[in-house]
Design an enzyme around this catalytic site. Structure first.
Site, PDB file in Angstrom:
ATOM      1  N   CYS A  30       9.329 110.119 -69.766  1.00  0.00           N
ATOM      2  CA  CYS A  30      10.483 110.209 -68.863  1.00  0.00           C
ATOM      3  C   CYS A  30      10.414 111.359 -67.864  1.00  0.00           C
ATOM      4  O   CYS A  30      11.140 111.366 -66.876  1.00  0.00           O
ATOM      5  CB  CYS A  30      11.772 110.334 -69.673  1.00  0.00           C
ATOM      6  SG  CYS A  30      12.046 108.948 -70.795  1.00  0.00           S
ATOM      7  N   HIS A  88      17.463 104.512 -64.743  1.00  0.00           N
ATOM      8  CA  HIS A  88      16.410 105.406 -65.238  1.00  0.00           C
ATOM      9  C   HIS A  88      15.059 104.701 -65.222  1.00  0.00           C
ATOM     10  O   HIS A  88      14.558 104.274 -66.255  1.00  0.00           O
ATOM     11  CB  HIS A  88      16.779 105.856 -66.663  1.00  0.00           C
ATOM     12  CG  HIS A  88      15.758 106.698 -67.345  1.00  0.00           C
ATOM     13  ND1 HIS A  88      14.870 107.516 -66.671  1.00  0.00           N
ATOM     14  CD2 HIS A  88      15.496 106.863 -68.678  1.00  0.00           C
ATOM     15  CE1 HIS A  88      14.101 108.134 -67.557  1.00  0.00           C
ATOM     16  NE2 HIS A  88      14.467 107.757 -68.779  1.00  0.00           N
ATOM     17  N   CYS A 103      15.192 114.523 -71.331  1.00  0.00           N
ATOM     18  CA  CYS A 103      14.519 114.397 -72.617  1.00  0.00           C
ATOM     19  C   CYS A 103      13.317 113.484 -72.442  1.00  0.00           C
ATOM     20  O   CYS A 103      13.199 112.747 -71.453  1.00  0.00           O
ATOM     21  CB  CYS A 103      15.467 113.858 -73.680  1.00  0.00           C
ATOM     22  SG  CYS A 103      16.165 112.225 -73.316  1.00  0.00           S
ATOM     23  N   GLY A 146      10.469 110.839 -74.556  1.00  0.00           N
ATOM     24  CA  GLY A 146      10.106 110.088 -75.752  1.00  0.00           C
ATOM     25  C   GLY A 146       9.011 110.779 -76.544  1.00  0.00           C
ATOM     26  O   GLY A 146       8.147 111.450 -75.982  1.00  0.00           O
TER      27      GLY A 146
END
Length: 503
Positions: free
Chosen positions: A179, A434, A466, A468
């Site tokens: 991300c 996103h 954040c 993954g």
């Protein structure tokens, strides 16, 4: 210095006195002695007076004829201990252009029939044309992307650079830190410029979540089950959201309220035209799934925002990842397509060319956290990046914190005690979307354009998300045109790789 002057003076005094006393004509020696005592101190103090005048004059510099011979103050030594003039930091890395496409719902939005390279090319072209640079001067292009096979997407991005009119001599590579991929791309370019590898670079991101679905398509290593943290890396992201909510007591109501605010703010920003400066319209096509007919369209507005969102409607949605859970489709980030790009260069070069400075890249930090609660990443990364920039959280005027899930977004804001009037003021991923590889560059463009609108009262901004498998990333930017003559960043002792102002 004064001690040695006294010693030498005393020695000379005694030597002259001894010589004058022993001379055959004492009156001659005495006259010489008196003359020396009279004129040497005058010469010394006269020279000292001239030296002090020169020091004062050195603090006034006469600018060249082009500036009309204007006299202005320079930094004196006492001030230089506290701060350093920004003109001394021509090697600062600055952002001179930041653009994105609109973000559209995957599989049913405006880019559902648009290849990744056709989304990326317009933003690459925009950052080049808006600055008027010769594209051959670009030292490197780094693009964040996540879902597509690495070699395939690297090829797509290289094709996009040619579509954008960038010559074959300019290299390109992709980066994948999930991300945070495009924020990592920006940081990589900033670091390379800081190191002197090149002076101009582009960091960006692209993701087609329509074309490339999430999820593993390979057999999992059986050893993974022997290590809990390794096994947690494979948890669905929604499950990690539920873990955060359960562990840190983030209620369903708090999550739904956060989603509602995101939609309300994004809808207001769209209605007021606040995204127009950052969104590049894209000419593409929409294909009718039943007839196959193609319709040309121009996509320039985020299409996942719900202006009429209501708390009662959000409360009706069922949990997706856990039967008695709190994470729903309404309080999670949207699956989205889109692209973004940021052009960076050295401050000295930007000033020389008369380019507006949107922001100064001050610091970047990537951190690791427990994979089972990967959403807490920003709560760790933001303080790390802010400290690296020599600042405190209280110095930050604006935040773009990715709303992967409302649970983790609410938790991070709460544990950091952030003022929510400074966080995602134009909405976030729950409303806008996103697209994994694009989010960092999208948030950077949104942050810098909003800081520009706010003016001198908005000096420092943070982008964070954040990641993954249990990580977080954050970067600190300083609004370019808001920088006064001096920098008051607090000194730090380590990890200050990108900013001389914080020394």
């Amino acid at each position: 210095m004064s001690q040695w002057t006294g010693i030498i003076g005393s020695f000379c005094f005694r030597a002259i006195y001894a010589w004058s006393s022993s001379a055959p004509h004492n009156w001659i020696g005495l006259a010489v002695f008196v003359a020396i005592l009279t004129f040497v101190p005058r010469c010394y103090y006269g020279m000292e007076h001239v030296r002090r005048q020169q020091v004062i004059l050195d603090h006034l510099k006469l600018e060249g004829p082009r500036d009309g011979g204007k006299v202005e103050a320079s930094v004196c030594m006492a001030q230089e201990v506290q701060s350093r003039k920004l003109e001394d930091h021509d090697d600062d890395v600055v952002v001179v252009a930041a653009y994105r496409t609109a973000l559209c719902k995957a599989r049913r939005g405006g880019f559902k029939d648009t290849p990744a390279e056709d989304m990326l090319a317009p933003v690459l072209k925009a950052v080049v044309e808006s600055t008027g640079i010769n594209p051959a001067e670009i030292g490197d292009i780094v693009i964040g992307t996540v879902l597509a096979p690495g070699a395939q997407r690297a090829t797509d991005c290289r094709i996009a650079s040619f579509f954008a009119g960038i010559p074959e001599t300019v290299p390109l590579r992709t980066v994948n830190r999930q991300c945070s991929s495009s924020l990592q791309a920006i940081a990589d370019v900033a670091a390379a410029i800081k190191c002197g590898f090149y002076e101009i670079g582009i960091g960006g991101g692209v993701e087609s979540m329509t074309k490339d679905a999430m999820g593993l398509d390979r057999k999992v290593n059986p050893r993974t089950q022997t290590c809990q943290q390794a096994a947690d890396c494979l948890l669905p992201m929604g499950v990690t959201s539920e873990n955060v909510a359960a562990r840190f007591n983030v209620t369903r109501e708090e999550q739904d309220k956060a989603a509602l605010v995101s939609h309300q703010r994004a809808a207001a920003a769209t209605a007021e035209g606040r995204f127009k400066d950052e969104i590049i319209p894209v000419q593409t096509k929409i294909v009718d799934p039943t007839t196959g007919d193609e319709k040309p369209v121009v996509i320039s507005v985020d299409d996942g925002i719900r202006p009429n969102a209501a708390l009662a409607d959000l409360a009706k949605l069922k949990p997706v990842f856990k039967k008695d859970g709190t994470t729903t489709a309404g309080n999670s980030s949207q699956i989205t397509d889109g692209a973004a790009a940021v052009l960076l260069m050295k401050r000295g070069l930007a000033v020389k060319r008369g380019l507006p400075i949107l922001g100064v890249f001050r610091s970047f930090a990537a951190v690791g956290v427990d994979p089972a609660i990967m959403g807490v990443g920003p709560a760790v990364a933001i303080p790390a990046a802010v400290k690296q920039a020599g600042l405190e959280l209280s110095d930050i005027d604006l935040y773009e914190v990715n709303e992967a899930f409302a649970s983790q977004f609410v938790y991070c804001a709460k544990v950091l005690d952030l003022d929510m009037e400074k966080v995602n003021v134009n909405g976030g991923a729950m409303a806008i979307g996103h697209p994994l590889g694009t989010t960092g560059a999208r948030a950077t463009a949104t942050l810098l354009h909003e800081m520009k609108r706010r003016g001198k009262d908005c000096r420092y901004g943070v982008v964070s998300m954040c990641i993954g498998t249990g990580m977080g990333a954050a970067a600190v930017f300083e609004r370019g045109s808001s920088v006064d003559q001096y920098s008051y960043a607090r000194p730090i002792s380590e990890h200050n790789y990108l900013s001389r102002d914080a020394k």
